[in-house]
Design an enzyme around this catalytic site. Structure first.
Site, PDB file in Angstrom:
ATOM      1  N   TYR A 249       0.770  -1.036   0.092  1.00 38.49           N
ATOM      2  CA  TYR A 249      -0.014  -0.075  -0.050  1.00 38.49           C
ATOM      3  C   TYR A 249       0.759   0.981  -0.063  1.00 38.49           C
ATOM      4  O   TYR A 249       2.034   1.175   0.416  1.00 38.49           O
ATOM      5  CB  TYR A 249      -0.791   0.044   1.223  1.00 38.49           C
ATOM      6  CG  TYR A 249      -0.081   0.086   2.613  1.00 38.49           C
ATOM      7  CD1 TYR A 249       0.158   1.278   2.921  1.00 38.49           C
ATOM      8  CD2 TYR A 249       0.034  -1.100   3.335  1.00 38.49           C
ATOM      9  CE1 TYR A 249       0.971   1.317   4.428  1.00 38.49           C
ATOM     10  CE2 TYR A 249       0.687  -0.974   4.517  1.00 38.49           C
ATOM     11  CZ  TYR A 249       1.148   0.093   4.856  1.00 38.49           C
ATOM     12  OH  TYR A 249       1.905   0.409   6.299  1.00 38.49           O
TER      13      TYR A 249
ATOM     14  N   ASP B  44      -1.282   3.280  17.300  1.00 32.91           N
ATOM     15  CA  ASP B  44      -1.169   2.710  16.047  1.00 32.91           C
ATOM     16  C   ASP B  44      -1.499   3.927  15.301  1.00 32.91           C
ATOM     17  O   ASP B  44      -1.354   3.846  13.985  1.00 32.91           O
ATOM     18  CB  ASP B  44      -2.110   1.678  15.836  1.00 32.91           C
ATOM     19  CG  ASP B  44      -1.951   0.886  14.435  1.00 32.91           C
ATOM     20  OD1 ASP B  44      -0.867   1.037  14.203  1.00 32.91           O
ATOM     21  OD2 ASP B  44      -2.778   0.652  13.747  1.00 32.91           O
TER      22      ASP B  44
HETATM   23  C1  0GY Z   1      -0.410  -1.775  12.185  1.00 41.99           C
HETATM   24  C2  0GY Z   1      -1.241  -2.036  11.192  1.00 41.99           C
HETATM   25  C3  0GY Z   1      -0.890  -2.314   9.858  1.00 41.99           C
HETATM   26  C4  0GY Z   1       0.080  -2.191   9.145  1.00 41.99           C
HETATM   27  C5  0GY Z   1       1.273  -2.675   9.358  1.00 41.99           C
HETATM   28  O1  0GY Z   1       3.581  -2.506   9.075  1.00 41.99           O
HETATM   29  C6  0GY Z   1       2.351  -2.219   8.361  1.00 41.99           C
HETATM   30  O2  0GY Z   1       2.068  -1.862   7.285  1.00 41.99           O
HETATM   31  O3  0GY Z   1       1.618  -2.285  10.541  1.00 41.99           O
HETATM   32  C7  0GY Z   1      -2.144  -2.927   9.449  1.00 41.99           C
HETATM   33  O4  0GY Z   1      -2.550  -2.766   8.093  1.00 41.99           O
HETATM   34  O5  0GY Z   1      -2.989  -3.786  10.214  1.00 41.99           O
HETATM   35  O6  0GY Z   1      -1.147  -2.071  13.146  1.00 41.99           O
HETATM   36  O7  0GY Z   1       0.580  -1.484  12.298  1.00 41.99           O
END
Ligand code: 0GY
Length: 306
Positions: free
Chosen positions: A51, A258
Site C-alpha cells: 500500500y 497505532d
Molecule cells: C499496524 C497496522 C497495519 C500495518 C502495518 O506495517 C504495516 O504496514 O503495521 C495494518 O494494516 O494492520 O497495526 O501497524
C-alpha cells in the site's frame, strides 16, 4: 529527483484535529505502537510495499504526542518502508531520547548495521505475518534474524491474526528473544473473551516470554467507534478482551495508538478517544500506571526504569 507518491485509493487520511482526551495520562506515559510514513519525497516508500500511505511525518507525530499528553513513543517499522528504516530512525533521532525503534532487518544484515541500529535506539525487530501486508518470509530466515538480534537484548514484535496462531505457535515458541505481540493477536471479538480461541492466546502468553499490546480497538471492533463525545460507546466489543488481558497479565501489557492508522477505509479513529478508551480497559490507577509507564519503561528504557 524526488518521487511523488499517491496514497492507495480508499485510504483514509489520519485525523488532523483529534479531540483532547478527557482521560489524563499519567506522567511518563508511553505510546508503545506508532509509525511514521515518509514523507515520501524525503523517505521513499519501498518498491515491494502493498500500500502507499498518506505521509505522516515526525513533526506530525510529535504534535500528536504533545496533544495527547504522551511522554515517549515506540516507533514501529511499517511494511510500506520495507527494510529501509531511515524514516523511523530519523524520527527516533529527533525525539531527544524520548523514542525507541523497532526495525525490519533482513537475515543478511551485518553486525555493524545491527550495532548502528542499537546505538540509534532500536530495541527490536518486527515479523509481520499478515498476507495483505507482506509476502510470506521463510521461517528459517526469520529464525536467523532472531538469532542475530538476541545477543543485543532485543525482542521480536509479532503481528499476526488469531486464526493463524495455532500454525505459528510452534515457531514462536522457538524464538530466543522476548516476544511482543501486536494488538492482542487480533482476536475475533464476535467470539466470547472467555472462549477457547482467546483462551489459547492467553495460555500462549502465560507459557512464554511474552508482552502484549492492548492496542487497536479501532481495527478489532465490529460494533464500531465511539461517538465523538467519547462516552457513548468506548469500542465496547473490544473491552472484555483488553480488560481481561490487563487484569490477568498486568505486568506485560503495553498500550499504543497505532497512529497514523494504516489501511483503514471505514473509519479513522480520533486519537483522543483512543486515550479515553484506556480507563475502560485498565480500571484502576495502579493498572493504568503499569500499562502506560512501568511496563514500557522496563522493556524500552530499563536503565531509567524504577
Ligand atoms: C499496524 C497496522 C497495519 C500495518 C502495518 O506495517 C504495516 O504496514 O503495521 C495494518 O494494516 O494492520 O497495526 O501497524
Amino acid at each position: 529527483m524526488t518521487t511523488t507518491f499517491t496514497p492507495t485509493p480508499g485510504w483514509l487520511e489520519w485525523e488532523h484535529n483529534p479531540s483532547t482526551p478527557r482521560f489524563v495520562l499519567p506522567p511518563g506515559a508511553v505510546d508503545a505502537h506508532c509509525h511514521v510514513f515518509g514523507p515520501g519525497e524525503q523517505f521513499p516508500y519501498a518498491p515491494e510495499r502493498k500500500y502507499t500511505p498518506c505521509d505522516a511525518s515526525k513533526a506530525d507525530l510529535f504534535a500528536l504526542r504533545d496533544r495527547l499528553g504522551v511522554s515517549r513513543n515506540i516507533l514501529v517499522q511499517a511494511t510500506c518502508h520495507g527494510a529501509d528504516n531511515s524514516a523511523m530512525l530519523d524520527a527516533v533521532a529527533a525525539a531527544d531520547g524520548r523514542a525507541r525503534g523497532v526495525a525490519t532487518v533482513r537475515p543478511d544484515v551485518t553486525d555493524a548495521e545491527l550495532q548502528r541500529l542499537d546505538a540509534a535506539g532500536v530495541r527490536g525487530v518486527r515479523f509481520n505475518f499478515l498476507r495483505r501486508l507482506v509476502d510470506a518470509s521463510p521461517k528459517d530466515a526469520l529464525a536467523e534474524v532472531a538469532r542475530r538480534v538476541a545477543p543485543l537484548g532485543w525482542h521480536v514484535v509479532l503481528y499476526f491474526e488469531a486464526a493463524d496462531l495455532p500454525d505459528l505457535e510452534p515457531f514462536f515458541a522457538t524464538l530466543p528473544t522476548p516476544i511482543v505481540i501486536d494488538h492482542m493477536g487480533r482476536p475475533d471479538v464476535t467470539r466470547p473473551a472467555t472462549g477457547p480461541e482467546f483462551g489459547r492466546f492467553l495460555r500462549f502468553v502465560e507459557q512464554n516470554d511474552v508482552w502484549v499490546k492492548v492496542s487497536c480497538p479501532e481495527r478489532l471492533t465490529v460494533s464500531g467507534p465511539p461517538a465523538r463525545d467519547g462516552e457513548t460507546d468506548a469500542y465496547r466489543d473490544v473491552v472484555p478482551f483488553a480488560r481481561r488481558m490487563v487484569e490477568e497479565f498486568p505486568d506485560v501489557v503495553l498500550w499504543g495508538t497505532d497512529w497514523p492508522h494504516p489501511n483503514l477505509t471505514d473509519h479513522m479513529p480520533d486519537d483522543g478517544l483512543l486515550v479515553d478508551h484506556i480507563p475502560h480497559i485498565a480500571v484502576t490507577e495502579d493498572l493504568q500506571r503499569r500499562l502506560l509507564v512501568d511496563n514500557p519503561m522496563r522493556l524500552y528504557w530499563p536503565d531509567e526504569s524504577a
